[in-house]
Structures are given as C-alpha cells and as structure tokens.
Design a protein around this motif. Structure first.
Motif, mmCIF file in Angstrom:
data_model
loop_
_atom_site.group_PDB
_atom_site.id
_atom_site.type_symbol
_atom_site.label_atom_id
_atom_site.label_comp_id
_atom_site.label_asym_id
_atom_site.label_seq_id
_atom_site.Cartn_x
_atom_site.Cartn_y
_atom_site.Cartn_z
ATOM 1 N N ILE A 8 0.836 -1.194 0.000
ATOM 2 C CA ILE A 8 0.000 0.000 0.000
ATOM 3 C C ILE A 8 0.877 1.251 0.000
ATOM 4 C CG2 ILE A 8 -1.904 -1.140 1.198
ATOM 5 C CD1 ILE A 8 -0.804 0.234 3.784
ATOM 6 N N GLN A 9 0.246 2.404 -0.142
ATOM 7 C CA GLN A 9 1.004 3.648 -0.069
ATOM 8 C C GLN A 9 1.296 4.002 1.392
ATOM 9 O OE1 GLN A 9 -0.452 6.810 -2.949
ATOM 10 N NE2 GLN A 9 -2.166 5.363 -3.016
ATOM 11 N N SER A 13 -0.999 3.914 5.309
ATOM 12 C CA SER A 13 -0.708 2.800 6.212
ATOM 13 C C SER A 13 -1.271 3.011 7.611
ATOM 14 C CB SER A 13 0.803 2.521 6.268
ATOM 15 O OG SER A 13 1.480 3.528 6.952
ATOM 16 N N HIS A 14 -1.211 4.246 8.118
ATOM 17 C CA HIS A 14 -1.653 4.459 9.496
ATOM 18 C C HIS A 14 -3.136 4.148 9.674
ATOM 19 C CE1 HIS A 14 -1.288 6.113 13.564
ATOM 20 N NE2 HIS A 14 -2.517 6.561 13.358
ATOM 21 N N ARG A 15 -3.951 4.724 8.814
ATOM 22 C CA ARG A 15 -5.396 4.515 8.991
ATOM 23 C C ARG A 15 -5.827 3.096 8.620
ATOM 24 N NH1 ARG A 15 -8.959 7.188 4.316
ATOM 25 N NH2 ARG A 15 -7.711 6.577 2.519
ATOM 26 N N LEU A 16 -5.057 2.454 7.711
ATOM 27 C CA LEU A 16 -5.393 1.071 7.375
ATOM 28 C C LEU A 16 -5.072 0.135 8.543
ATOM 29 C CD1 LEU A 16 -6.277 -1.228 5.620
ATOM 30 C CD2 LEU A 16 -4.134 -1.063 4.343
ATOM 31 N N ILE A 17 -3.886 0.321 9.136
ATOM 32 C CA ILE A 17 -3.516 -0.513 10.290
ATOM 33 C C ILE A 17 -4.514 -0.296 11.434
ATOM 34 C CG2 ILE A 17 -1.772 -0.824 12.103
ATOM 35 C CD1 ILE A 17 0.347 -0.212 9.899
ATOM 36 N N HIS A 62 -11.192 -0.244 1.042
ATOM 37 C CA HIS A 62 -11.820 1.031 1.397
ATOM 38 C C HIS A 62 -10.831 2.040 1.987
ATOM 39 C CE1 HIS A 62 -15.483 -1.290 0.830
ATOM 40 N NE2 HIS A 62 -16.082 -0.137 0.673
ATOM 41 N N LYS A 63 -9.705 1.578 2.498
ATOM 42 C CA LYS A 63 -8.745 2.492 3.123
ATOM 43 C C LYS A 63 -7.552 2.807 2.221
ATOM 44 C CE LYS A 63 -11.037 2.706 7.004
ATOM 45 N NZ LYS A 63 -11.737 3.917 7.410
ATOM 46 N N GLN C 108 -6.054 -5.968 -7.085
ATOM 47 C CA GLN C 108 -5.479 -4.641 -7.278
ATOM 48 C C GLN C 108 -6.610 -3.649 -7.059
ATOM 49 O OE1 GLN C 108 -2.590 -5.059 -10.163
ATOM 50 N NE2 GLN C 108 -1.393 -3.459 -9.174
ATOM 51 N N PHE C 109 -6.514 -2.913 -5.981
ATOM 52 C CA PHE C 109 -7.596 -1.970 -5.614
ATOM 53 C C PHE C 109 -7.228 -0.557 -6.041
ATOM 54 C CE2 PHE C 109 -8.231 -5.131 -2.005
ATOM 55 C CZ PHE C 109 -9.238 -5.796 -2.665
#
Ligand code: NI
Ligand code: NI
Ligand code: NI
Lengths: 109, 109, 109
Positions: A8-9, A13-17, A62-63, C108-109
């Motif tokens: 991911i970008q 990463s912060h909000r996905l984790i 979604h994130k 791939q999102f």
C-alpha cells in the motif's frame, strides 16, 4: 489460515492498520519501496482465518486511496499534427496490490 | 521445501539467528514493526526442506522469550464494587508468530 | 499467479529491478540483512502470472552476480603437516536465493 500480503502507499498505512486493528486483525508492517517508481510504500502482512479474508480485503480496499493524475498523452507519430489536439487524460494511481497466500501451518509461541 | 516466516521480538533476534545458523539454517532478516502495538519486532524468512521444519520451529519456540506482565483487571460493571477486590493478573506477552508457507519451487543462482 | 521472493545482493538490486521493469514486472523491494553473514542484501517481491515465472527467473539469474573469493583451506588435523601445502581455493559467493510461492488470489484496488 491465510497470509495476506498487501503493498500500500505510505500515507494510507496508518489509517489502514488502525482499521484492521479495530477488527482484531494482527498486522506486521514491512518497510518497502516500489521497485519501478521508487515511491515510498509499505507492505503489510496479515495472518487470518480463511473466513476472515473477505472482511480484511474489504477494509484494505476502502482504506487504500486512489488518486487521479492528469497526464498528457503522447501525440500520434506520423499523424496529421495540425489536426491533433492533445487532451490531458486522467489515470488512476495508488491503491493497493494484495496477494492472499495459502499457509501450511501457523504457530504462536 | 517450505518458507517459514517468523515474527519475533527484536531482542530475541540475535540469539535466534545464531541458534538457527548453528544448525545450518539460512535466514534472512526483515525490519518490521508491529502494526497494533508499534513495538519493534523482526521478521525472519527461513527456507528449508519439509523434514527440517519441525527442528526450526523447535528452535524458534525455545529462543523466543515470553515475558509475564502484570495488568490490573477491569472492575466488573454494575457489580457490588464494595466487595470487589481487584487483583492484578499475569498475562504472557511476546513470543513468536510463525507461518509455514508452501513453496512451488526454489532456486539458488 | 505466483509470488516470487528473491533474496539478492544490494549491489545487484538496481540493475535487476531495472531489467525486470523493462519487461513490465512489478517489483516491491524490502530492506533485509542476511542473518548469518550480516551482509547487506535486498529482498524483492515480484507478483506475476504462472507463464511469466520462467522469464523472471531467467532475468534474476543473469543479473545476480557471482563473485569468486579466494579462501585458505583449513589444514588437515592430525595429518603430516610437513608434507601439506595449503593451496587457496576459489569459492563462489553471492548470487540469488529465490522462492516461488503459490498465490490463492490476487487483487489490485
Ligand atoms: Ni465494501
Ligand atoms: Ni523442544
Ligand atoms: Ni538465459
């Protein structure tokens, strides 16, 4: 049991984790760089039961932000240059690349 | 052939890698961070033959330190608070999280 | 779909990533260290279709440099030391260690 590997970008990463943690997913974060674009990205490893994969994928989807980028198209070679009006186009960049790997066995010591 | 992916604590990594090397396991170390606790951890990749997996797991198990941590339990809601004496409890933290992945093919160039 | 995990030498990573990009392979680079030798190395993750694996392996093979290193052999214990002439030998170091992992699903999102 599956091992989800999500590239991911950095900025996502912060909000996905956080979102994954809210649903009790355990994530491990690897520092990585994109090979081609050299852009900073992050790889997450997420171990989960088979039936939890779909929800994890939905959270990742979604994130992981897409952003649109305007690029100028290459003008056609050998065409009638006078009548060709280059029009910038939108391409989507970013997002996430996700592999779901089978796991033979899993241990927590 | 299997690929063992072991997420361990930073402080265990040196002696674990040494112990694995003593038994001729080749390890590759990835710098990682825990997603939830943000604690420093280390991910090891260990490629080995199927029949060598059990010994590798045993080494990981014995070299991954657990530590006990005292935590205060949450007092029960709506109970008789006067008669409730909170007693700190021991929980185990640390250790190792290990995935054994199947490998389709393996090459050494 | 396969996930190729290649552990290579740092000094080979730039030209290998370039060569893979030239053939449209997407690579993700992880910073790693060899567990045993503590040498700087790099791990690449390359996701690709089954029929693209052989070409990727060929590129990795050709771009991962071997180097020869002279080492002095250990003199034989208990032998006739007077008649033993140690002769430095060449060993090959470096190269690449490559795992091809099966992938259950890819997004791939
Ligand atoms: Ni949804
Ligand atoms: Ni034991
Ligand atoms: Ni060739």
């Amino acid at each position: 049991m599956k091992l989800i590997i999500a590239v991911i970008q950095d900025k996502d990463s912060h909000r996905l984790i956080d979102a994954l943690s809210d649903k009790e997913y355990k994530t491990t974060k690897l520092s990585t760089t994109g090979g081609f674009l050299k852009e900073g990205n992050t790889t997450l490893m997420i171990g989960c039961e088979d039936e939890e994969v779909d929800q994890a994928l939905d959270i990742i989807k979604h994130k992981s932000s897409h952003r649109e980028q305007m690029v100028a198209p290459i003008s056609p070679m050998g065409g009638n240059a006078d009548s060709y009006i280059p029009r910038p186009i939108n391409i989507e960049v970013g997002g996430a690349t996700v592999f779901v790997l089978p796991v033979d066995s899993f241990f927590q010591f």
